[in-house]
Design a protein around this motif. Structure first.
Motif, short mmCIF file in Angstrom:
data_model
loop_
_atom_site.label_atom_id
_atom_site.label_comp_id
_atom_site.label_asym_id
_atom_site.label_seq_id
_atom_site.Cartn_x
_atom_site.Cartn_y
_atom_site.Cartn_z
N LEU A 281 0.84 -1.19 0.00
CA LEU A 281 0.00 0.00 0.00
C LEU A 281 0.88 1.25 0.00
O LEU A 281 0.67 2.20 -0.77
N ALA A 282 1.89 1.24 0.86
CA ALA A 282 2.79 2.39 0.97
C ALA A 282 3.52 2.62 -0.34
O ALA A 282 3.65 3.75 -0.82
N LEU A 283 3.97 1.52 -0.97
CA LEU A 283 4.69 1.61 -2.23
C LEU A 283 3.79 2.22 -3.30
O LEU A 283 4.18 3.12 -4.03
N THR A 284 2.56 1.73 -3.37
CA THR A 284 1.62 2.22 -4.37
C THR A 284 1.30 3.69 -4.13
O THR A 284 1.29 4.50 -5.07
N LEU A 285 1.03 4.04 -2.86
CA LEU A 285 0.71 5.43 -2.54
C LEU A 285 1.85 6.35 -2.94
O LEU A 285 1.64 7.42 -3.49
N SER A 286 3.07 5.90 -2.66
CA SER A 286 4.23 6.73 -2.95
C SER A 286 4.43 6.88 -4.46
O SER A 286 4.69 7.97 -4.95
N LEU A 287 4.27 5.79 -5.21
CA LEU A 287 4.45 5.85 -6.66
C LEU A 287 3.36 6.69 -7.32
O LEU A 287 3.58 7.25 -8.39
N ASP A 288 2.18 6.74 -6.70
CA ASP A 288 1.02 7.43 -7.28
C ASP A 288 0.97 8.91 -6.98
O ASP A 288 0.34 9.67 -7.71
N ASP A 289 1.57 9.30 -5.87
CA ASP A 289 1.27 10.64 -5.36
C ASP A 289 1.73 11.75 -6.29
O ASP A 289 2.87 11.76 -6.76
N VAL A 290 0.81 12.68 -6.55
CA VAL A 290 1.15 13.84 -7.37
C VAL A 290 1.10 15.11 -6.54
O VAL A 290 2.05 15.88 -6.48
N VAL A 291 -0.03 15.28 -5.84
CA VAL A 291 -0.32 16.56 -5.21
C VAL A 291 0.73 16.95 -4.17
O VAL A 291 1.36 18.01 -4.26
N ILE A 292 0.92 16.08 -3.19
CA ILE A 292 1.85 16.40 -2.11
C ILE A 292 3.28 16.54 -2.65
O ILE A 292 3.99 17.50 -2.33
#
Lengths: 278, 358
Positions: free
Chosen positions: A209-220
């Motif tokens: 989950l953490a890996l996916t969130l990190s790879l996906d994040d644009v805004v922050i």
């Protein structure tokens, strides 16, 4: 002949149509994306024959390569750290009652409900102030970049990891750790040979989950990144604003492929797990 | 045995959880090789006491020694005791063999020897052929045996058992009772056994400690507790009894609430409020006027209010002015039976009553 459990023809047909529509809705965009990533035309949505040029361009474009490299490094580092911290938070909240544990509990989950944009602004403000203080007090000159991006990814990943691990811990009786200690295991050994193998599916799930969130994040990421720390999603987002090229399609397909590989890998890891004290 | 070091010696141990006193100033000595039960209703502190011996809880105050060594705040992995947990707490991700060899591995025994000794122990508890299974592939009784093997393979100086039979059905429970008892004799290790089931405690143990609300009420053999209970609670908790409220008149007589005097030698001072404990099976029933002269001073008159036939015995409910007595008489064919409403007398041998003051 009466078969009461069987659906009548009309509803059965509707059900099938519904399923088809839903899957179409899910996967048609993906199919289109993959298709056009092989299209030999400079316009994003026009078919011009088969080509691998865009993937070649992806391999040769230094900016894209740089962004991909940043993305992967940020993702791995932030995942490793947030998994350790998130698991520790989950263990302490689930196994111990301490002063302020309920407040800690509530605060830990705040990043999940805070909107991305708010989180991004908070992070930006924080890092700007923090870097100023660092400069003023210690004389250390630092700019926003790889470190700040990684730190903010850790900050929002911890909550997710800790939720997933806690769910797993809650289903595991504390008796087991006591039994291990009763059988001469130190606290560390009890964790290593009993708790950890049993919560591994949770930890792996959290890491994924953490890996996916990190790879996906644009805004922050966009708010806290600096020169040279552009991640792949931020780069893609930038490309769109500058004028679209089918390179985006190829990049997106590669990101999709990475996500699929991650999911499959985690499933394999979880299946292959056996446990036994070494 | 008198000068031998006690297996477990508990002196003035109190355990408080925040404001709740779970164990209140308990003194207890458990001898080496003894089958010792701790008995009481739930929440009486028996499990907390056991957990303190195991090291899973630390006493708030007092001294706790295992074979002479003070272990009060020693962590569980540093104590020569092992525990069979209430729900077995088997490690679900390990095979039976790995479960049983876990303790040996943790105490530094090499893998080959640990496996061999675990294998022997698995045979001892009759689980041959199950070594490669996971706990969830075993029945409740088999899991119980794994838990036992996992603890015993370490050759503990004291084995602690927390309601180990609670999760088993009746027939299996009775089987395991006998088996535990013979295992204990064979190994000669002290077993400390927590249960809320008095029958289990009575049949298995050399000595029993009765606890209630954190206090240790009485320690003794099954017979001590049954025939000479130290308090109303023990008299009532162990087996069935009739408790008759009375006041001591002199050292040979008590006065009942209706003024009737009964012969009952008492060590208590005149005027002390006592209860007389009369076991249902020690009371005899007969027609009025048929009371043998020797029992005249230990008899009461009443009316049968109910009679039930139990095959091997008759159970009468005899109502006497202000109380009901339960009477259980063995079924002897020649003996007279009484229907509800019959006016009868009840009497007992003066050695079979027992006065409790608390």
């Amino acid at each position: 002949m009466s078969r009461p459990a069987q659906l009548r023809r009309g509803p059965k047909w509707l059900l099938g149509a519904n399923a088809t529509l839903v899957y179409l809705f899910f996967y048609a965009p993906i199919a289109l994306l993959v298709l056009y990533s092989f299209s030999d035309d400079n316009l994003v949505g026009r078919w011009g024959g088969f080509t691998l040029d865009w993937y070649r361009a992806f391999g040769q474009n230094d900016e894209v390569q740089g962004a991909l490299s940043v993305s992967i490094r940020v993702a791995i580092l932030s995942t490793l750290i947030s998994v350790v911290l998130g698991t520790m938070a989950a263990l302490s909240l689930e196994r111990y009652r301490f002063r302020g544990s309920r407040i800690f509990d509530a605060l830990l989950y705040l990043p999940i409900i805070v909107p991305d944009v708010t989180m991004a602004v908070m992070m930006l403000l924080f890092f700007t102030q923090f870097l100023n203080v660092l400069d003023a007090v210690f004389g250390i000159q630092m700019t926003k970049g790889f470190t700040t991006v990684t730190l903010s990814h850790i900050a929002f990943s911890i909550s997710f990891v800790s939720i997933v691990v806690r769910a797993r811990l809650a289903g595991m009786s504390a008796d087991l750790e006591e039994a291990a200690q009763d059988l001469y295991a130190s606290r560390w050994q009890a964790f290593r040979f009993v708790t950890l193998p049993l919560i591994t599916p949770g930890v792996v799930g959290g890491a994924l989950l953490a890996l996916t969130l990190s790879l996906d994040d644009v805004v922050i990421t966009q708010f806290v990144s600096g020169p040279g720390s552009t991640t792949l999603p931020v780069y893609v987002f930038g490309l769109i604003r500058r004028g679209v090229s089918p390179l985006i399609n190829a990049v997106s397909v590669i990101m999709l492929a990475i996500s699929i590989v991650l999911v499959v890998a985690s499933l394999v890891v979880q299946r292959a797990r056996g446990g036994e004290p070494a | 045995m008198a000068d031998a070091v006690a297996a477990v010696e508990i002196r003035g141990v109190t355990k408080r959880f925040d404001e709740v006193v779970a164990v209140d100033d308990v003194d207890l000595t458990i001898a080496d090789g003894e089958f010792f039960a701790m008995l009481g209703p739930s929440g009486c502190g028996k499990t907390t006491t056991l957990r303190m011996i195991a090291g899973l809880e630390f006493p708030t105050q007092g001294s706790l020694r295992i074979f002479g060594e003070e272990v009060g705040t020693l962590p569980p992995n540093k104590r020569p005791v092992n525990t069979v947990f209430q729900n077995y707490a088997l490690f679900p991700h390990m095979t039976v063999l790995d479960n049983v060899s876990f303790g040996l591995r943790m105490s530094g025994v090499n893998k080959t020897e640990a496996r061999q000794r675990a294998g022997e122990m698995i045979e001892l508890v009759q689980l041959d052929g199950m070594a490669a299974r996971k706990p969830n592939q075993l029945s409740g009784g088999q899991q119980q045996r794994v838990a036992l093997a996992r603890a015993l393979v370490n050759k503990p100086k004291v084995l602690l058992l927390d309601e180990p039979l609670g999760a088993l059905d009746l027939k299996l429970r009775q089987e395991m009772q006998t088996e535990l008892k013979s295992l204990q004799r064979e190994l000669g290790v002290s077993f400390v056994f927590v249960t809320h089931d008095q029958e289990e405690a009575l049949t298995m143990s050399d000595r029993i400690a009765v606890m209630d609300q954190g206090k240790l009420l009485q320690v003794g053999s099954a017979e001590d507790l049954y025939a000479r209970p130290a308090s109303r609670f023990v008299a009532d908790f162990i087996g069935q009894t009739n408790l008759i409220e009375a006041t001591v008149a002199d050292n040979n007589t008590i006065v009942l609430q209706n003024g009737q005097r009964l012969r009952a030698p008492s060590p208590h001072a005149a005027g002390t409020a006592v209860a007389m404990s009369l076991r249902p099976e020690t009371i005899q029933v007969g027609a009025r006027g048929s009371v043998p002269a020797v029992h005249e001073a230990t008899s009461l008159e009443g009316v049968i209010s109910s009679a039930s036939y139990l095959g091997h015995s008759m159970v009468y409910e005899v109502s006497i002015d202000w109380i009901d007595l339960e009477v259980r008489t063995p079924m002897v064919l020649s003996e007279e039976r009484f229907a509800p409403g019959s006016e009868v007398a009840v009497w007992w041998d003066r050695r079979s009553d027992w006065l409790v003051a608390e």
